[in-house]
Design an enzyme around this catalytic site. Structure first.
Site, PDB file in Angstrom:
ATOM      1  N   ARG A  52     104.027 -53.121  12.925  1.00 13.83           N
ATOM      2  CA  ARG A  52     103.451 -54.207  12.138  1.00 13.83           C
ATOM      3  C   ARG A  52     104.044 -55.514  12.650  1.00 13.83           C
ATOM      4  O   ARG A  52     103.491 -56.287  12.689  1.00 13.83           O
ATOM      5  CB  ARG A  52     104.052 -53.985  10.625  1.00 13.83           C
ATOM      6  CG  ARG A  52     103.112 -54.796   9.471  1.00 13.83           C
ATOM      7  CD  ARG A  52     103.657 -54.390   8.263  1.00 13.83           C
ATOM      8  NE  ARG A  52     105.136 -54.531   7.905  1.00 13.83           N
ATOM      9  CZ  ARG A  52     105.190 -54.145   6.613  1.00 13.83           C
ATOM     10  NH1 ARG A  52     104.527 -53.742   5.697  1.00 13.83           N
ATOM     11  NH2 ARG A  52     106.705 -54.230   6.457  1.00 13.83           N
ATOM     12  N   LYS A 151     102.644 -60.485   8.191  1.00 13.69           N
ATOM     13  CA  LYS A 151     103.747 -60.896   7.458  1.00 13.69           C
ATOM     14  C   LYS A 151     104.395 -62.131   8.207  1.00 13.69           C
ATOM     15  O   LYS A 151     105.332 -62.032   9.202  1.00 13.69           O
ATOM     16  CB  LYS A 151     104.907 -59.660   7.792  1.00 13.69           C
ATOM     17  CG  LYS A 151     105.908 -59.580   6.547  1.00 13.69           C
ATOM     18  CD  LYS A 151     106.508 -58.156   6.423  1.00 13.69           C
ATOM     19  CE  LYS A 151     107.623 -58.207   5.691  1.00 13.69           C
ATOM     20  NZ  LYS A 151     107.625 -58.752   4.287  1.00 13.69           N
ATOM     21  N   GLU A 184      99.228 -57.857  -5.247  1.00 16.46           N
ATOM     22  CA  GLU A 184     100.610 -57.096  -5.228  1.00 16.46           C
ATOM     23  C   GLU A 184     101.702 -57.792  -5.717  1.00 16.46           C
ATOM     24  O   GLU A 184     101.356 -58.990  -6.356  1.00 16.46           O
ATOM     25  CB  GLU A 184     100.787 -56.708  -3.550  1.00 16.46           C
ATOM     26  CG  GLU A 184     100.683 -58.235  -2.714  1.00 16.46           C
ATOM     27  CD  GLU A 184     101.145 -58.117  -1.210  1.00 16.46           C
ATOM     28  OE1 GLU A 184     101.736 -56.824  -0.699  1.00 16.46           O
ATOM     29  OE2 GLU A 184     100.502 -58.643  -0.417  1.00 16.46           O
TER      30      GLU A 184
HETATM   31  N1  PXG Z   1     103.969 -56.986  -0.071  1.00 16.88           N
HETATM   32  C1  PXG Z   1     104.817 -57.999   0.290  1.00 16.88           C
HETATM   33  C2  PXG Z   1     104.135 -59.368   0.292  1.00 16.88           C
HETATM   34  C3  PXG Z   1     105.929 -57.909   1.083  1.00 16.88           C
HETATM   35  O1  PXG Z   1     106.330 -59.022   1.494  1.00 16.88           O
HETATM   36  C4  PXG Z   1     105.875 -55.459   0.494  1.00 16.88           C
HETATM   37  C5  PXG Z   1     104.721 -55.816   0.013  1.00 16.88           C
HETATM   38  C6  PXG Z   1     106.168 -53.992   0.860  1.00 16.88           C
HETATM   39  O2  PXG Z   1     106.256 -53.462   2.227  1.00 16.88           O
HETATM   40  P1  PXG Z   1     107.504 -52.519   2.631  1.00 16.88           P
HETATM   41  O3  PXG Z   1     106.692 -52.222   4.240  1.00 16.88           O
HETATM   42  O4  PXG Z   1     108.554 -53.115   2.630  1.00 16.88           O
HETATM   43  O5  PXG Z   1     107.060 -51.282   2.065  1.00 16.88           O
HETATM   44  C7  PXG Z   1     106.684 -56.434   0.988  1.00 16.88           C
HETATM   45  C8  PXG Z   1     107.721 -56.264   1.956  1.00 16.88           C
HETATM   46  C9  PXG Z   1     113.115 -59.346   0.748  1.00 16.88           C
HETATM   47  C10 PXG Z   1     112.363 -58.341   1.344  1.00 16.88           C
HETATM   48  O6  PXG Z   1     113.996 -59.843   1.458  1.00 16.88           O
HETATM   49  C11 PXG Z   1     110.707 -58.208   1.197  1.00 16.88           C
HETATM   50  C12 PXG Z   1     109.967 -57.094   1.710  1.00 16.88           C
HETATM   51  C13 PXG Z   1     110.620 -56.227   2.468  1.00 16.88           C
HETATM   52  C14 PXG Z   1     112.035 -56.411   2.723  1.00 16.88           C
HETATM   53  C15 PXG Z   1     112.992 -57.193   2.170  1.00 16.88           C
HETATM   54  O7  PXG Z   1     112.699 -59.657  -0.520  1.00 16.88           O
HETATM   55  N2  PXG Z   1     108.718 -57.271   1.489  1.00 16.88           N
END
Ligand code: PXG
Length: 289
Positions: A52, A151, A184
């Protein structure tokens, strides 16, 4: 011992891990990142996160000056020198230092940063009793402006939505897309359960394709549940039997209230609880030494 941070393959003490103020990552949010987790010294779905990251970089015309295998090894190495087993891992790739102008051709040295640290989690209490969320007025990025599948270091929309949430006493906030459909939450994907069927916004709803989201979809299908990825509205959330969020930090967390409306009976539902346990078991299985 101070924590070590890896920058371009070299380890620095946390206090000495520094980036130029001319870096376009800082000046313009010009870069990409990933958030990963390790359990028992092993990174959960490392390859998926690396894929990703490279896809995000590709999408913004940024070439990561490191092979995928090299980066994966550097992640494992950084965890090891810091003696961390259950950790949060942040990968950041910036466009590098350049001139005070937008032109990325004036930048030369993309910075590849690996931070490993302890992870801050939602309190246990919330897994037991569930989370309350609100809908933020700030929408998720228009896909034609900045595709949410990327991201990128430009997370201001999500931060503004997060502030709306915390100001309202909620640790997460629901974000709609430019068409008013459910996308989301600020750092988590959203799911509902209705009459035993699981529904979640499709990728074309303008979401990040969460790695936890995919793992939970696969788990649910393996146990014979139907999962539908589709366009969703707030109506679907308000009238659901159950609701939960997925993310690297959150794993699977129940939502019991949205916009001051209780979801279902206002308590975490059985399918949510089951998937939470099954996700834990999956993670334990994949990260066994
Ligand atoms: N949507 C958004 C906008 C994200 O930033 C997810 C969904 C979930 O994706 P994953 O691949 O983690 O299942 C994310 C991921 C933090 C932090 O520091 C944020 C994420 C992941 C890890 C830590 O707030 N966001």
């Amino acid at each position: 011992m101070s924590l070590k941070v890896s920058i371009n393959g070299k380890l620095f003490d946390k206090a000495d891990a520094k980036i130029s103020v001319y870096d376009h990552g800082l000046l313009y949010g010009d870069g990409v990142f990933e958030g990963l987790r390790s359990y028992n010294g092993k990174v959960f779905r490392l390859e998926d996160h690396i894929d990703r990251l490279y896809a995000s970089a590709r999408a913004i015309h940024l070439e990561i000056p490191m092979a995928r295998s090299e980066l994966a090894e550097a992640v494992v190495e950084t965890l090891k020198v810091n003696d961390l087993t259950d950790a949060y891992i942040r990968l950041v790739v910036t466009r590098g230092a350049g001139s005070l102008g937008l032109d990325p051709r004036r930048t030369s040295d993309p910075q590849v940063i690996i931070i490993t640290d302890t992870i801050s989690l939602y309190p246990d209490e919330l897994y037991e009793h569930g989370l309350k969320i609100i809908t933020s007025g700030t929408i998720r990025n228009h896909p034609a402006a900045l595709n949410p599948r990327i991201k990128s270091l430009n997370y201001l929309n999500n931060i503004l939505a997060k502030i709306e949430g915390t100001n309202a006493g909620c640790l997460e906030a629901l974000m709609l897309n430019h068409q008013g459909h459910v996308a989301e939450c600020t750092g988590d994907n959203i799911f509902i359960v209705l009459k035993g069927v699981i529904h979640t916004p499709s990728v074309d709803s303008g979401i990040l394709e969460g790695i936890t989201r995919q793992a939970v979809i696969d788990l649910a299908r393996e146990i014979g549940l139907t999962v539908i990825e589709r366009t969703m509205d707030r109506h679907d959330i308000y009238t659901a039997d159950e609701c939960f969020l997925t993310g690297t930090a959150a794993e699977v967390i129940p939502v019991i209230d949205c916009d001051a409306r209780p979801i279902g009976d206002g308590h975490p539902g059985p399918i949510t609880k089951d998937l939470h346990h099954r996700f834990h078991a999956l993670v334990r299985g994949e990260t066994r030494s």
